[in-house]
Design a protein around this motif. Structure first.
Motif, short mmCIF file in Angstrom:
data_model
loop_
_atom_site.label_atom_id
_atom_site.label_comp_id
_atom_site.label_asym_id
_atom_site.label_seq_id
_atom_site.Cartn_x
_atom_site.Cartn_y
_atom_site.Cartn_z
N GLN A 72 -10.18 -4.07 2.60
CA GLN A 72 -10.03 -2.83 1.85
C GLN A 72 -10.31 -3.05 0.36
N TYR A 73 -9.82 -4.17 -0.13
CA TYR A 73 -10.00 -4.46 -1.55
C TYR A 73 -11.48 -4.68 -1.88
N SER A 76 -2.40 -13.14 8.05
CA SER A 76 -2.18 -12.22 9.17
C SER A 76 -3.29 -11.19 9.19
N PHE A 128 -5.95 -12.43 -4.29
CA PHE A 128 -5.05 -12.66 -3.17
C PHE A 128 -4.47 -14.07 -3.16
N PHE A 179 -2.89 -9.99 -7.22
CA PHE A 179 -2.50 -10.76 -8.41
C PHE A 179 -3.59 -10.63 -9.48
N ILE A 204 3.52 -14.68 12.15
CA ILE A 204 4.67 -13.77 12.25
C ILE A 204 4.20 -12.36 12.59
N LEU A 253 0.35 -7.51 -1.90
CA LEU A 253 0.28 -7.92 -3.29
C LEU A 253 -1.14 -8.25 -3.74
N SER A 282 -6.25 -5.95 4.38
CA SER A 282 -6.07 -5.60 2.97
C SER A 282 -7.21 -6.17 2.13
N ASP A 296 2.85 -9.75 2.68
CA ASP A 296 2.20 -8.71 3.49
C ASP A 296 2.87 -7.37 3.30
N PHE A 321 -1.40 -0.73 -2.72
CA PHE A 321 -1.23 -2.14 -3.06
C PHE A 321 -0.12 -2.26 -4.09
N GLN A 336 -2.95 -8.08 8.93
CA GLN A 336 -2.71 -7.09 7.88
C GLN A 336 -3.29 -7.57 6.55
N SER A 337 -3.11 -8.86 6.26
CA SER A 337 -3.64 -9.40 5.01
C SER A 337 -5.15 -9.33 4.99
#
Lengths: 759, 489
Positions: A328-329, A319, A606, B321, A126, B319, A325, B315, B168, A321-322
């Motif tokens: 980044q984490y 995606s 995640f 957890f 998506i 998130l 992220s 997204d 986040f 973006q995920s």
């Protein structure tokens, strides 16, 4: 953790008034003013709400504020320079150009009978369509004064709502919410319905908007009836409002055409644009810390981390973006509570004595430092022993040694990663597996990163060598020449390519033509390149035929001609890979610049497993509740008697009511008689009561009510979790073999469990 | 009389089949002789015994064949009756993995016996008062440990704050109520702000388990927090109008101009009564959370939380957890007695039975009381009609009341009380009757009154098989009669 002062007796402060409110603004207990008579005095506040940030102090708060601030600044700097925003918005540029041209043509066309429609094949991701939209919005200046409005399924439950959202989207997108509200209020008398497209027509007459592009991002999930009506309406209005349509399709054009009606299809003038998902998404995302343009990357990802990212991308279809992220984490986790992380890029000389002391203590506690010292001591000479002693006693000497070693390690890591990345690119070009396996390049990178001691001892290397030996020299030359310049320079392939080219030149064209002609003809002979598509000119035709004949002769001869060049290539590759083999985990203070999944467990953050967590808590509650008493006992001064210890252990073994009930449910069939369940539950409570010295009497009414209270609570909690549910009549009939219906003398209660214990 | 060949039929499975063939034939010949002659003393005793056995076999076979001729296929195909219960039970242990699912999800007990018919309600179900009284007495043996667990989770507060600052969102999951943990985190945020001499953080707490929660309320509360001064005690409520999407658009526009972050702390977002379980509301909240000035921390309780966060929503939230198992009781999140009653298929006395309804009715206006009176009387009329439909009234002089008592089993009596709660009156019918009695003048007025009942859980609505909206009362017949009596008097 003195920042968190959680007094045990403060926890009931907010229960009384807020727990049953649906939604409220929280006021802290300490700042709550009861019965105040005059307004509070205004305090002078430190700037805005976005106060400067820092990490907590580590080493039991022994760190200074300076070290924590340094880690924060380093994290902020590195993440800003390494994050891959560009990779997220990467789309097929050719398709984007074609799409823009199509929409420009559509806006310029006059007297259109059909609705210009762009069908965007974006695949299952998506986020891919969103990337296209973002890029498209940046290209909008080329389209003049156009407005793009994205409608999603939830915004279009019916035609009226869809049109209302369309009008609102256009006006808000062009002028803002306030203008939209004012505009509606002004036209309310004449045009009372907010879904009347005449509103939009009048707005367009007042504002210079040349095109309204309506995007339906998930066109296949739209209600086909609503979509037909929408297309029909837009088609009717396109002589007054310049509409164009953009549909995002995840499957194929044919499947989509089958979904919508023929009348709808007839109203559309559609053209397909293929925005295939990006094949090297993770590789591109990871290139932030491995790119050649970066002067000196300080942070590297371990092969384990890359492997997890690859798995997550493949298994869960994450995606861009995920993935960004997650990256980044990883950075956040590395710097948040790692005291040696500041060594990745810190000028140690600027630290004061106290900070140096804390940092040196942290360094001495690392595994790599211990291994380093052990290796030195294993040499068993006086110099090494003295060196170790100095490192252990002298903070400044230690930090200087560490600084040099860290810089060396970072340089070695960088060089090794460049070679690995280049070789992976070469493998992709040679094996052509990336067409079939999107993450092929990353797989090779992970494979090579895992082979720490010898990069040639890998499957990828063997496959590449085999492929080089099998390839025709002309094809190999084409592949090598088609590689990016960065790969060639990193793997030192330029000399080999020249040698191969000169060999071919001498063998194939003995009567002498220019090098340029040769390569062009070779390309033509292999049928590669664009020039092969064009019909050959008469003068060229003869040379091509002659060259084809020569090439086939070369192929028949086998490796007699090309062996020296190929051998050179293999020698160069082997040497380069062997010299670039590096076991990163053996480097001193690699903890400062290497992100590893061994130290950072980021995947559960995640990809959670809530069912496993809940079941573990219920079935093995001692994992959470038992250890505290053990800790208390170990911390005590040994005055605890055996009885106390035994009692505390027994108490720890007392199961919470929900755990007891859940354990019983695990042993039970799907349909359970509630009375039987309660009796079993009650029998499990007996040992705990006996332990507490309470007399247990089955006939005691008060005792029964107390047990029933716990049973009720446990049952209600399990119901809230969805672990039990009401039984259906059919289930009860099967469980009782129809006895319940036949007897009719008792009202029997049953519940059904919804989960099973698993394998 | 049977010939020799008949006796050697392969269907004979008794002990004579174990004899040697020659001896067997001889015995059968003797048997035929016995049959023909009455003089038995001349035969060898051993041979005679064998002959008698063979004769018995012959008779049995003959009988079987006769039966077969007379009733050829009475039993029919398939397993004989009762054979199912004779199967050996599946052993508990050593079940191969592929069979374990079927064993664990079997319908009845392992020994294939039907479940027992013991009745739980015979023990006497707990009322709200009893439950509350008993639960107050209960002291959790793990209280200290749970408190320590809570404190241990508190050590992660700086990490959570850092994660929120990095845009986040956080989702806490695991067993146990996390409400206290969330409150502690809110305290921590305030404490940190006070320590830095920064403004009081704007924190909006949303309780997903609250029945009255709706999206507009949430958005308006956020708008109120947005416009309020950080240190203001009781800010004036802001009311944004329009559809939730419109309100959100307005809110996002205003958020662009604020220098203050707003912390959304959402308890039990996946609770069964939470409006955020739906995709539409989830998308709305995700869009709000995607704004850089909004920090969202939510708690989830159910093991199926992944299903409410599709990948695109996840997204938007960004998130993270964290397992935050607390083992704390879900005292606030669950309505224990009602939940268990619902699980057992009984309607809960949500407003405390007839007393609760009477209490609420006293606080309602006159026309509301009249409407409830009308509703009760109509439902009781329907109940009376149903009961007298096929069964004569006890007052009937031709029927002995004792006979009626014998036929009306407790099950049926209970069924009647259940039926009282399930009976409903059609929405349109009640509206017409209410109009005729001048209780309400318009449909809107009528709905307003019904909403009042519904909010106090004095009214149930459901749709029947034809889709008609039916209105009912969650009381049994006796309670209805009591309430009606009070209303009339």
């Amino acid at each position: 953790m003195d920042d968190i002062d959680l007094e045990e007796n403060t926890e009931e402060q907010f229960v009384e008034d807020s727990s049953y409110q649906a939604c409220f603004i929280f006021r802290a207990g300490g700042t709550r003013k009861v019965g105040k008579e005059r307004p509070a005095k205004k305090r002078r506040l430190n700037g805005t709400a976005l106060a400067s940030q820092s990490f907590p102090k580590l080493s039991q708060h022994g760190d200074s504020d300076g070290l924590a601030q340094r880690r924060w600044e380093l994290f902020d700097h590195l993440w800003r320079s390494h994050k891959s925003d560009a990779a997220q918005d990467e789309v097929d540029e050719d398709s984007l150009t074609q799409l823009t041209s199509f929409l420009v043509d559509a806006s310029n066309a006059s007297q259109r009978q059909k609705l210009s429609t762009a069908l965007l094949l974006t695949g299952l991701d998506i986020a891919n369509y969103e990337s296209v939209l973002r890029r498209f919005s940046t290209e909008s200046p080329r389209l003049g004064k156009s407005v793009l409005i994205d409608l999603q399924t939830r915004m279009c439950p019916n035609l009226q709502t869809a049109l209302k959202n369309l009008i609102k989207g256009v006006i808000v997108g062009h002028s803002g919410v306030d203008v939209y509200n004012d505009y509606l209020a002004r036209h309310k008398r004449l045009l009372p319905l907010n879904f009347d497209l005449e509103l939009l027509e009048q707005f367009l007459s007042d504002h210079p908007i040349s095109q309204v592009t309506v995007s339906l991002s998930d066109a296949e999930t739209f209600d086909s009836h609503v979509m037909n009506e929408l297309v029909h309406t837009l088609c009717l209005w396109q002589d007054r409002i310049p509409f164009t349509l953009m549909l995002g399709i995840t499957s194929t054009r044919e499947l989509f055409e089958h979904r919508i009606s023929k009348s709808c299809l007839k109203r559309m003038e559609a053209r397909t644009f293929n925005f295939a998902p990006r094949s090297h998404l993770i590789s591109d995302l990871l290139s932030g810390e491995q790119g050649s343009e970066e002067p000196a990357p300080q942070i590297f990802l371990d092969s384990t981390v890359m492997s997890v990212l690859s798995d997550v991308n493949q298994m869960h279809g994450k995606s861009a973006q995920s993935l960004n992220s997650m990256k980044q984490y990883l950075y956040m986790s590395h710097f948040f509570a790692n005291p040696v992380a500041s060594l990745a890029q810190t000028d140690i000389t600027s630290l004061d004595g106290e900070d140096q002391k804390h940092l040196a203590r942290a360094v001495r506690n690392t595994d790599s430092f211990k291994v380093f010292c052990e290796n030195l001591l294993a040499e068993k000479d006086q110099t090494s022993n003295a060196r170790v002693r100095r490192l252990l006693n002298d903070d400044r000497a230690l930090l200087q040694e560490v600084k040099d070693r860290v810089q060396e390690g970072q340089t070695a890591c960088d060089a090794s990663r460049r070679v690995i990345r280049s070789f992976a690119g070469l493998c992709c070009a040679l094996l052509r597996e990336d067409l079939r396996r999107p993450n092929f390049k990353l797989e090779i990178e992970i494979q090579l990163s895992r082979a720490m001691y010898d990069l040639t001892n890998t499957e990828a290397y063997d496959e590449a060598v085999g492929r080089i030996q099998d390839l025709l020299p002309t094809t190999l030359l084409q592949i090598l020449k088609g590689l990016p310049a960065e790969i060639g320079s990193t793997l030192n392939l330029s000399e080999v390519v020249n040698a191969l080219q000169s060999q071919l030149h001498h063998e194939l064209i003995p009567n002498g033509s220019t090098s340029h002609d040769t390569s062009a003809l070779v390309a033509d002979a292999n049928g590669d390149g664009v020039s092969a598509l064009a019909p050959p000119t008469p003068s060229k035709r003869g040379k091509t035929a002659r060259l084809r004949t020569s090439t086939s002769q070369v192929a028949k001869k086998g490796t007699t001609i090309d062996s020296p060049a190929k051998a050179d290539l293999l020698v160069v590759l082997k040497h380069k890979l062997q010299t670039s083999s590096l076991d990163v985990s053996s480097l001193l203070l690699h903890e400062a610049y290497l992100l590893s999944s061994r130290t950072t467990r980021f995947k559960p953050s995640f990809e959670p497993h809530p069912r496993a967590a809940i079941e573990r808590a219920l079935l093995r509650h001692s994992d959470y509740l038992g250890w505290h008493r053990g800790r208390e006992n170990s911390e005590s001064d040994g005055s605890d008697t055996e009885d106390d210890h035994e009692r505390s252990t027994q108490q720890s073994n007392t199961m919470p009511p929900a755990s007891t009930l859940f354990t019983l449910l695990q042993e039970a069939p799907t349909i359970i008689n509630v009375r039987d369940l309660f009796d079993a539950f009650r029998s499990r409570l007996e040992p705990a009561k006996e332990m507490n010295g309470a007399a247990h009497d089955e006939n005691d009414e008060a005792d029964l009510k107390a047990d029933m209270t716990q049973f009720y609570r446990a049952l209600a909690e399990l119901k809230m979790m969805g672990l039990v549910k009401s039984s259906t009549g059919t289930q009860v009939k099967r469980a009782t073999r129809g006895r319940n219906a036949k007897s009719g003398t008792q009202d029997i209660d049953f519940v059904a469990k919804t989960s099973w214990a698993g394998l | 009389m049977y010939q020799e060949g008949d006796l050697s039929d392969g269907r004979d499975m008794n002990k004579s089949s174990k004899m040697p063939l020659a001896k067997k034939r001889k015995a059968q010949a003797v048997a035929s002789e016995i049959d023909m002659s009455e003089d038995q003393d001349e035969l060898d005793p051993s041979l005679r015994t064998l002959a008698e056995d063979a004769l018995a076999d012959t008779i049995e076979v003959t009988a079987r064949e006769d039966t077969a001729l007379e009733t050829p296929s009475k039993r029919g195909r398939g397993r004989p009756k009762g054979a199912r219960n004779k199967r050996t039970p599946t052993p508990d242990g050593d079940i191969p993995p592929e069979e374990r699912y079927f064993f664990q999800t079997r319908v009845g007990p392992a020994n294939q016996q039907p479940t027992s018919t013991n009745s739980f309600s015979a023990l006497g179900l707990l009322t709200h008062d009893e439950y509350l009284a008993e639960s107050r007495k209960y002291k959790d043996p793990h209280e200290l440990e749970m408190r320590y667990l809570l404190k241990l989770h508190g050590r992660a507060f700086p990490q959570w704050q850092f994660e929120l600052d990095q845009d986040f969102s956080i989702c806490l999951y695991g067993w146990g109520s996390k409400r206290q943990l969330v409150t502690n985190f809110a305290e921590y945020l305030c404490h940190q702000a006070a320590k830095k001499n920064a403004p009081h953080p704007k924190i909006v707490v949303i309780n997903g388990y609250a029945h009255k929660l709706n999206v507009r309320h949430v958005l308006n509360t956020i708008a109120t927090a947005l416009h309020a001064d950080p240190d203001e005690e009781d800010p004036a409520p802001v009311r944004l109008v329009g559809q939730p999407q419109d309100i959100l658009d307005t809110l996002l526009t205003r958020l662009n101009n604020t220098p203050f972050r707003i912390h959304l702390l959402i308890n039990s977002i996946d609770h069964v009564s939470s409006p955020f379980r739906t995709t539409a509301n989830q998308a709305l909240l995700a869009r709000l959370s995607a704004h850089p000035m909004i920090n969202t921390l939510m708690t989830c309780d159910t093991p199926t939380l992944n299903s409410i966060f599709p990948s695109n929503i996840r997204d938007q939230y960004s998130l993270l957890f964290h397992d935050a198992t607390t083992f704390a009781a879900y005292d606030t999140e669950t309505n224990v007695v009602d939940d268990v009653n619902e699980l057992l298929g009984r309607k809960g006395r949500r407003v405390g039975g007839s007393q609760g309804v009477s209490f609420v009715l006293k606080s309602l206006p006159e026309n509301a009381r009249n409407l409830y009176r009308l509703l009760l009387s109509e439902i009781l009329t329907i109940l009376n009609d149903d009961e007298t439909g096929g069964i004569p009234e006890p007052e009937d002089e031709f029927i002995d009341p004792s006979l009626l008592d014998a036929t009306a089993t407790p099950r049926k009596q209970n069924g009647r009380s259940q039926a009282a709660e399930d009976i409903g009156i059609e929405y349109r019918t009640l509206y017409q009757k209410a109009s005729e009695e001048f209780i309400c003048s318009s449909d809107m007025n009528f709905r307003f009154l019904l909403k009042e009942f519904h909010d106090h859980q004095m009214l149930t609505t459901r749709k029947d098989a034809s889709g008609t909206e039916m209105l009912g009362v969650p009381l049994d017949r006796g309670e209805m009669e009591n309430v009606l009596e009070e209303l009339v008097l």
